[in-house]
Design a protein around this motif. Sequence first.
Motif, PDB file in Angstrom:
ATOM      1  N   ASP A 145       0.830  -1.209   0.000  1.00 38.61           N
ATOM      2  CA  ASP A 145       0.000   0.000   0.000  1.00 38.61           C
ATOM      3  C   ASP A 145       0.861   1.255   0.000  1.00 38.61           C
ATOM      4  O   ASP A 145       0.548   2.240  -0.674  1.00 38.61           O
ATOM      5  CB  ASP A 145      -0.924   0.000   1.211  1.00 38.61           C
ATOM      6  CG  ASP A 145      -1.888  -1.169   1.199  1.00 38.61           C
ATOM      7  OD1 ASP A 145      -2.461  -1.448   0.135  1.00 38.61           O
ATOM      8  OD2 ASP A 145      -2.061  -1.811   2.249  1.00 38.61           O
ATOM      9  N   VAL A 148       2.484   1.671  -3.614  1.00 32.66           N
ATOM     10  CA  VAL A 148       1.591   2.147  -4.662  1.00 32.66           C
ATOM     11  C   VAL A 148       1.121   3.569  -4.376  1.00 32.66           C
ATOM     12  O   VAL A 148       0.905   4.362  -5.303  1.00 32.66           O
ATOM     13  CB  VAL A 148       0.407   1.175  -4.862  1.00 32.66           C
ATOM     14  CG1 VAL A 148      -0.656   1.322  -3.800  1.00 32.66           C
ATOM     15  CG2 VAL A 148      -0.199   1.333  -6.245  1.00 32.66           C
ATOM     16  N   ALA A 149       0.997   3.936  -3.094  1.00 33.06           N
ATOM     17  CA  ALA A 149       0.647   5.325  -2.752  1.00 33.06           C
ATOM     18  C   ALA A 149       1.753   6.266  -3.190  1.00 33.06           C
ATOM     19  O   ALA A 149       1.492   7.356  -3.746  1.00 33.06           O
ATOM     20  CB  ALA A 149       0.401   5.450  -1.252  1.00 33.06           C
ATOM     21  N   LEU A 152       1.688   6.567  -7.025  1.00 31.87           N
ATOM     22  CA  LEU A 152       0.590   7.417  -7.485  1.00 31.87           C
ATOM     23  C   LEU A 152       0.896   8.880  -7.214  1.00 31.87           C
ATOM     24  O   LEU A 152       0.610   9.754  -8.055  1.00 31.87           O
ATOM     25  CB  LEU A 152      -0.707   7.003  -6.788  1.00 31.87           C
ATOM     26  CG  LEU A 152      -1.975   7.702  -7.262  1.00 31.87           C
ATOM     27  CD1 LEU A 152      -2.223   7.464  -8.739  1.00 31.87           C
ATOM     28  CD2 LEU A 152      -3.179   7.234  -6.450  1.00 31.87           C
ATOM     29  N   LYS A 201      -3.254   0.488  -8.622  1.00 37.93           N
ATOM     30  CA  LYS A 201      -3.828   0.636  -7.280  1.00 37.93           C
ATOM     31  C   LYS A 201      -5.086  -0.222  -7.142  1.00 37.93           C
ATOM     32  O   LYS A 201      -5.302  -0.876  -6.112  1.00 37.93           O
ATOM     33  CB  LYS A 201      -4.147   2.101  -6.999  1.00 37.93           C
ATOM     34  CG  LYS A 201      -4.632   2.379  -5.576  1.00 37.93           C
ATOM     35  CD  LYS A 201      -4.815   3.877  -5.360  1.00 37.93           C
ATOM     36  CE  LYS A 201      -5.176   4.180  -3.909  1.00 37.93           C
ATOM     37  NZ  LYS A 201      -6.460   3.588  -3.500  1.00 37.93           N
ATOM     38  N   ASP A 202      -5.923  -0.249  -8.177  1.00 36.90           N
ATOM     39  CA  ASP A 202      -7.119  -1.088  -8.148  1.00 36.90           C
ATOM     40  C   ASP A 202      -6.747  -2.566  -8.024  1.00 36.90           C
ATOM     41  O   ASP A 202      -7.404  -3.328  -7.295  1.00 36.90           O
ATOM     42  CB  ASP A 202      -7.952  -0.877  -9.416  1.00 36.90           C
ATOM     43  CG  ASP A 202      -8.608   0.493  -9.481  1.00 36.90           C
ATOM     44  OD1 ASP A 202      -8.710   1.152  -8.432  1.00 36.90           O
ATOM     45  OD2 ASP A 202      -9.008   0.897 -10.591  1.00 36.90           O
ATOM     46  N   GLU A 205      -5.771  -3.458  -4.501  1.00 35.09           N
ATOM     47  CA  GLU A 205      -6.956  -3.606  -3.655  1.00 35.09           C
ATOM     48  C   GLU A 205      -7.656  -4.944  -3.917  1.00 35.09           C
ATOM     49  O   GLU A 205      -8.156  -5.595  -2.988  1.00 35.09           O
ATOM     50  CB  GLU A 205      -7.897  -2.429  -3.883  1.00 35.09           C
ATOM     51  CG  GLU A 205      -7.319  -1.106  -3.355  1.00 35.09           C
ATOM     52  CD  GLU A 205      -8.165   0.100  -3.701  1.00 35.09           C
ATOM     53  OE1 GLU A 205      -9.188  -0.079  -4.400  1.00 35.09           O
ATOM     54  OE2 GLU A 205      -7.801   1.212  -3.289  1.00 35.09           O
TER      55      GLU A 205
END
Length: 294
Positions: A145, A148-149, A152, A201-202, A205
Motif C-alpha cells: 500500500d 503504490v501510494a 501514485l 492501485k485497483d 486492492e
Amino acid sequence: MILCATFSIVAFDPARQEWGVAVASKFLAAGAVVPWARAGAGAVATQSYANTRFGPEGLDRMAKGLSAEETLAHLLAADPEREKRQVGLVDRAGRAAAFTGAECLPWAGHRIGEGFCCQGNLLVDARTLEAMAETFVKTTGELADRLVAALLAGDRAGGDRRGRQSAAILVVREGGGYGGFNDRYMDLRVDDDPDPVAKLKDLVELHHLYFGTPRPEDQIPIDAALAREIQRLLRHVGLYTGEITGVYDEATRRALETLFGIENLEERWQPGDAIDRVAWEFLRRRFPLPEGDA
C-alpha cells in the motif's frame, strides 16, 4: 539498446520482512524489466537503458551479505556503460543505495531515505521524487500500500514527461506466495493502459480482497434484514429460487457459498451466521440489485 525511462521506488518493511519495488513508465511492460526482489536478499530497480543483469547479480550479492552500497559499487564497476544507467537497491537489512549516471536524460535523479530510495529519469522535474518520498514516509499500512501510494503521488506530481503507459509492483517475503510455495507475495503488472498507476492501485486492492486474511471485526452477523438482501442478490444472479423470507437457512447458505466460490472469494468464506464485510461489499458492487429490488 532501448531506453527504459521511468520512476520507481524500492523499499524494505522490517516488521513484515518484506522487500518491494513499484515502477511506472511511458514504456511497454516496464514491470518485465525494472523490478527485481528476493526474500532475505533485497530489492533492485534497474532503469534508463536498463542493464537487467543488475537484478539477479545484485540480489545474489546481497543474499551473501553484501550491503546495498557494496553491491552497487560492484555492479557499476563491471558495466562500461554505467553512466547511462540508473539503479536503486535496498539490501536485506534495509540499507538503501542509488545511482544516476551522468548520461541519464533529464530530469534525472534519486532520493534515499531510511529503508527506501526513489529514482527517476526523463521526469517532468524533481517534484515527482519528492512527492514519492514524502508519501512513502507518511503512509501507513503494509508495504504494498505504501509503495503504490508513493507511485501514485509521483505520477500525479509529474511523472514521466513523455506520458503514461505501464506500471508494476513486486513484493516478496519468505513463504509469501500463493500456497506458501514461493516468496512472491504480490506480483502485479499493468502493461499498457492510459492511466496505469491508478489501475495498479485497483489491482492491489483486489489482491487484498482475494488473498487477504479476514479480520474478526469484519464479520457481520446475518440478521433478518441482511438475510433478505442476500436472498435478493442470490436470486438476481440466478443461484437462489426460494422465497425472500429473511431467514438464513441452509438453501440460502449453500447458494451464498456457491457465489463465493464463483467469485474466487473462498479465503473470505466463513461458516456460521456471519459474512465477511469486505467480501459482502464487493458482491454488492459486483451485482447491483435492479431498482425496486433493493
